[in-house]
Design an enzyme around this catalytic site. Sequence first.
Site, PDB file in Angstrom:
ATOM      1  N   CYS A  94       6.220 -10.973  -1.300  1.00  0.00           N
ATOM      2  CA  CYS A  94       5.976 -12.060  -0.581  1.00  0.00           C
ATOM      3  C   CYS A  94       6.161 -11.971   0.969  1.00  0.00           C
ATOM      4  O   CYS A  94       5.685 -12.740   1.707  1.00  0.00           O
ATOM      5  CB  CYS A  94       6.450 -13.329  -1.038  1.00  0.00           C
ATOM      6  SG  CYS A  94       5.514 -13.720  -2.959  1.00  0.00           S
TER       7      CYS A  94
ATOM      8  N   SER B 121     -10.436  -3.313  -9.804  1.00  0.00           N
ATOM      9  CA  SER B 121      -9.630  -2.400  -8.931  1.00  0.00           C
ATOM     10  C   SER B 121     -10.610  -1.916  -7.770  1.00  0.00           C
ATOM     11  O   SER B 121     -11.757  -1.655  -7.752  1.00  0.00           O
ATOM     12  CB  SER B 121      -9.345  -1.244  -9.964  1.00  0.00           C
ATOM     13  OG  SER B 121     -10.471  -0.756 -10.450  1.00  0.00           O
TER      14      SER B 121
END
Length: 357
Positions: free
Chosen positions: A25, A150
């Site tokens: 994060c 993807s």
Amino acid sequence: MNSDISNISLDATPRLTSLSHGGGCGCKIAPGVLSELLAKSNLPKQFFPDLLVGTETADDAAVYKINDEQAIVATTDFFMPIVDDPYDFGRIAATNALSDIYAMGGTPLMALAIVGMPINVLPHDVIAKILEGGESVCRDAGIPLAGGHSIDSVEPIYGLVGIGIVNPKQMKRNADAKDGDVLILGKPLGVGILSAALKKNLLDDAGYRAMVDATTKLNRPGTELAKLDGVHALTDVTGFGLLGHGLELARGAQLSARIDSAKLPMLPGVQALAEQGIFTGASGRNWASYGEHVELASSLTDAQKALLTDPQTSGGLLVSCTQDVVHQVLQVFADSGFAEAAVIGRMEAGAPKVFVG
């Protein structure tokens, strides 16, 4: 020839953390920059009566009402590697993504994978291990990993779209804290500091295990906490650090948050590393974004300040509740294995700021 071999393993497979400029994060765009970007939209705001939670208060997930008893909770979260072990990376990223559903008081239903990988750089069995790690967390949460998308990417990226369900009457926002509420943090702090130490090859095995154990523990207590009448607000502490997410609570409720730095739980080894000046770049960016809305006691050390802005990956739930349910909240955490959950402060009348003593 470059003699530095720290980024190359014995089998010549690059370290995952060497392939990205940030990790976990800590990759988030700084809160101040993000606010500026979002404010540049010239499109008029639209009103959707069944959208119970949108972008207004920077909450953890969107919530859309289906009927009086059911609402969909939708979120997405992805990032670059915070660790080098591919299986652990997949687990951490998936746990972090599903946390947003628990932070709304919801229950996960299913997930979709978000995958971006340097296909010609990483061996395919390494990529497969990342995917396996993510799927293992979904199984632990009792949900299917039902698909995904993807791309071939310069840097490794992995995460999930999470879909959950919540009773609208039990949903918990980050904007509903009340004057006099007690603040409780569910997990110890310091993930960013440990990850920075890992990148510098300064993290021992015990520190690594502590970091992985914390970041792969699902925030399941959120579902049960939402059922307690005295729990007013919930969020999870992630990339903007404790101060950033505490400030979101304060702004949402138009109250002040007061945090006792002496009561903050932290992961093993974090204190010593912080005192050595080990921290992430995101920590400084966080402070630059919201520091003017924070008042720190003059007695705080630089290490204590670094912990407050430290970006957490798959961090703990931050609960705002009445004094009379504090014991119940701590018991819910304890019953789920969150033994380090602790009372860290309170909400009080005042300007929307964070005070740390």
